[in-house]
Scaffold this motif. Structure first.
Motif, PDB file in Angstrom:
ATOM      1  N   SER A  14       0.840  -1.187   0.000  1.00 27.24           N
ATOM      2  CA  SER A  14       0.000   0.000   0.000  1.00 27.24           C
ATOM      3  C   SER A  14       0.878   1.242   0.000  1.00 27.24           C
ATOM      4  CB  SER A  14      -0.926  -0.028   1.219  1.00 27.24           C
ATOM      5  OG  SER A  14      -1.941   0.946   1.126  1.00 27.24           O
ATOM      6  N   LYS A  15       0.284   2.367   0.336  1.00 28.81           N
ATOM      7  CA  LYS A  15       1.036   3.611   0.377  1.00 28.81           C
ATOM      8  C   LYS A  15       2.195   3.482   1.363  1.00 28.81           C
ATOM      9  CE  LYS A  15       0.727   8.573   1.125  1.00 28.81           C
ATOM     10  NZ  LYS A  15      -0.070   9.736   1.598  1.00 28.81           N
ATOM     11  N   THR A  16       3.356   4.007   0.964  1.00 29.68           N
ATOM     12  CA  THR A  16       4.535   3.923   1.814  1.00 29.68           C
ATOM     13  C   THR A  16       4.749   5.216   2.592  1.00 29.68           C
ATOM     14  OG1 THR A  16       5.922   4.609  -0.063  1.00 29.68           O
ATOM     15  CG2 THR A  16       5.703   2.240   0.348  1.00 29.68           C
ATOM     16  N   ASP A  17       5.633   5.138   3.561  1.00 30.22           N
ATOM     17  CA  ASP A  17       5.980   6.291   4.394  1.00 30.22           C
ATOM     18  C   ASP A  17       6.334   7.494   3.513  1.00 30.22           C
ATOM     19  OD1 ASP A  17       7.765   8.098   5.977  1.00 30.22           O
ATOM     20  OD2 ASP A  17       7.487   6.591   7.536  1.00 30.22           O
ATOM     21  N   GLU A  18       5.818   8.656   3.865  1.00 30.68           N
ATOM     22  CA  GLU A  18       6.038   9.858   3.047  1.00 30.68           C
ATOM     23  C   GLU A  18       7.511  10.262   2.965  1.00 30.68           C
ATOM     24  OE1 GLU A  18       3.951  13.117   4.747  1.00 30.68           O
ATOM     25  OE2 GLU A  18       4.948  12.983   6.707  1.00 30.68           O
ATOM     26  N   ASN A  19       8.323   9.782   3.902  1.00 28.61           N
ATOM     27  CA  ASN A  19       9.747  10.112   3.912  1.00 28.61           C
ATOM     28  C   ASN A  19      10.621   8.999   3.334  1.00 28.61           C
ATOM     29  OD1 ASN A  19       9.522  12.709   5.272  1.00 28.61           O
ATOM     30  ND2 ASN A  19       9.007  11.548   7.113  1.00 28.61           N
ATOM     31  N   LEU A  20       9.995   8.058   2.634  1.00 31.21           N
ATOM     32  CA  LEU A  20      10.735   6.895   2.153  1.00 31.21           C
ATOM     33  C   LEU A  20      11.900   7.291   1.241  1.00 31.21           C
ATOM     34  CD1 LEU A  20      10.861   3.792   2.169  1.00 31.21           C
ATOM     35  CD2 LEU A  20       9.432   3.818   0.110  1.00 31.21           C
ATOM     36  N   ASP A  21      11.690   8.239   0.343  1.00 30.28           N
ATOM     37  CA  ASP A  21      12.777   8.625  -0.563  1.00 30.28           C
ATOM     38  C   ASP A  21      13.979   9.171   0.206  1.00 30.28           C
ATOM     39  OD1 ASP A  21      11.337  10.842   0.250  1.00 30.28           O
ATOM     40  OD2 ASP A  21      11.411  11.852  -1.709  1.00 30.28           O
ATOM     41  N   LYS A  22      13.697   9.905   1.275  1.00 30.99           N
ATOM     42  CA  LYS A  22      14.765  10.440   2.125  1.00 30.99           C
ATOM     43  C   LYS A  22      15.521   9.307   2.812  1.00 30.99           C
ATOM     44  CE  LYS A  22      15.354  13.079   6.414  1.00 30.99           C
ATOM     45  NZ  LYS A  22      14.626  13.802   7.499  1.00 30.99           N
ATOM     46  N   TYR A  23      14.791   8.334   3.346  1.00 32.57           N
ATOM     47  CA  TYR A  23      15.426   7.212   4.043  1.00 32.57           C
ATOM     48  C   TYR A  23      16.255   6.359   3.081  1.00 32.57           C
ATOM     49  CZ  TYR A  23      11.931   8.394   7.626  1.00 32.57           C
ATOM     50  OH  TYR A  23      11.147   9.053   8.546  1.00 32.57           O
ATOM     51  N   LEU A  24      15.755   6.192   1.866  1.00 35.12           N
ATOM     52  CA  LEU A  24      16.491   5.422   0.857  1.00 35.12           C
ATOM     53  C   LEU A  24      17.816   6.097   0.533  1.00 35.12           C
ATOM     54  CD1 LEU A  24      13.557   4.478  -1.551  1.00 35.12           C
ATOM     55  CD2 LEU A  24      14.976   2.850  -0.292  1.00 35.12           C
TER      56      LEU A  24
END
Length: 358
Positions: free
Chosen positions: A9-19
């Motif tokens: 489903s929808k992922t954490d809004e900060n996922l790109d930052k964490y990646l």
């Protein structure tokens, strides 16, 4: 595109930052016996216990998926007798899978609009079973087992181990951990992360009663021994563990998350009722707080989904016998209030309402 699919489903809004942080930190190049990885695993387990309020004497393990947990619980307790209680596809699949591993496995189905009956459990011989298995949130039909019911089952059969599939509830709703002995969940639902990792929470009783001579791949014995060193039995999903650590570190505690989920589902149901929708599960007591199933005419389903897609919304398919006459909406912590405002605007849209009336 906002995904309300019930997992992934929808992922954490900060996922790109964490990646990005994971890639630049160097952790993805560390082997799983290194001090750097062991520190990450230790920190991740600590934050999981803190945010989800897991008792200090319970163990937290990492596996690849909830499906792998089916195998671990079957192979690591092979000398036990099992009773699987289910009302939906995933609970039944767990029962079927375990039946292929062990001989002393029985299943007990119950209706989706009712709670688990303790009298029915008594008649099925639950008191003689070593392990009782149930699914706390059945994603396929959007039911839940109320926490009070789980506690009643545990109190009724104190000598049995209680294993619980919490895939669509863990990290979204508060869990009374001591009422179960093994809880497990994949991270692509309430944790708001990409698939490929699962969390398993085990009581001291479960660890003590696991087969001592089980040398299967990822046996509970091996997982436990390695986790004491903050290591894993195999090369793990280091990225998944890193993302889990970062995401949970920046989240509210589970009580606050659960209250947010509860209020949002209550409002969604109220608004859908006003619009004249019917639900796959009409009984409030057993209606999941994290996934809701909405009935619709078979001929309207593809129209609804296509129009939602045009508005930047992905709705979940129905499942099993509801596949062609319902759709599902996930209500996970990664979803925002504005996501649901957009969803309700779509469901209230004039063109769509006219099609429903026709």
């Amino acid at each position: 595109m906002i995904s309300f699919y019930p997992g992934p489903s929808k992922t954490d809004e900060n996922l790109d930052k964490y990646l990005s942080e994971a890639a630049s930190s160097g952790i993805l190049s560390c082997n799983h016996r290194s001090p750097s990885f062991m520190k990450l695993m230790k920190d991740c387990i600590k934050v999981i216990k803190q945010k989800l309020e897991i008792p200090s004497n319970y163990e937290v393990f990492f596996t690849s998926s909830a499906t792998e947990c089916w195998e671990i619980t079957g192979q690591s307790f092979s000398k036990k007798s099992f009773l699987h209680i289910y009302n939906g596809a995933f609970g039944e699949k767990w029962f079927s899978y375990n039946s292929k591993i062990n001989n002393a496995v029985e299943g007990l189905a119950y209706p989706i609009h009712r709670s688990i009956s303790l009298h029915q459990l008594d008649r099925s011989g639950a008191k003689q079973k070593d392990v009782i298995c149930l699914t706390s949130c059945e994603t396929s039909n959007t039911t839940k087992v109320h926490q009070k019911t789980i506690r009643k089952v545990k109190n009724r059969y104190p000598n049995s181990l209680l294993f619980i599939d919490a895939t669509s509830s863990m990290s979204g709703v508060s869990i009374d951990w001591i009422s179960g002995d093994i809880w497990y969940a994949s991270v692509q639902k309430c944790f708001g992360l990409p698939p490929g990792l699962a969390v398993m929470v085990c009581s001291p009783k479960a660890i003590d009663q696991a087969d001592k001579n089980d040398f299967h791949y990822n046996s509970l014995k091996s997982i436990y021994q390695n986790t004491q060193k903050f290591q894993t039995t195999h090369t793990p999903n280091t990225l998944g563990i890193y993302l889990l650590y970062k995401s949970l570190s920046n989240k509210l505690g589970i009580k606050a998350e659960h209250e947010k989920i509860r209020k949002r589902m209550k409002n969604l149901i109220k608004q859908l009722k006003l619009l004249g929708y019917d639900f796959v599960v009409p009984t409030k007591k057993v209606q999941s707080e994290t996934v809701i199933g909405i009935k619709c005419k078979a001929e309207l389903l593809p129209i609804i989904k296509e129009k939602a897609k045009e508005k930047g919304i992905t709705l979940g398919n129905g499942y099993g016998k509801w596949k062609l006459n319902s759709f599902r909406i996930a209500n996970f912590p990664a979803h925002s209030d504005s996501d649901f405002e957009k969803l309700l605007i779509f469901l209230k849209s004039e063109d769509f309402n006219k099609k429903r009336e026709n």
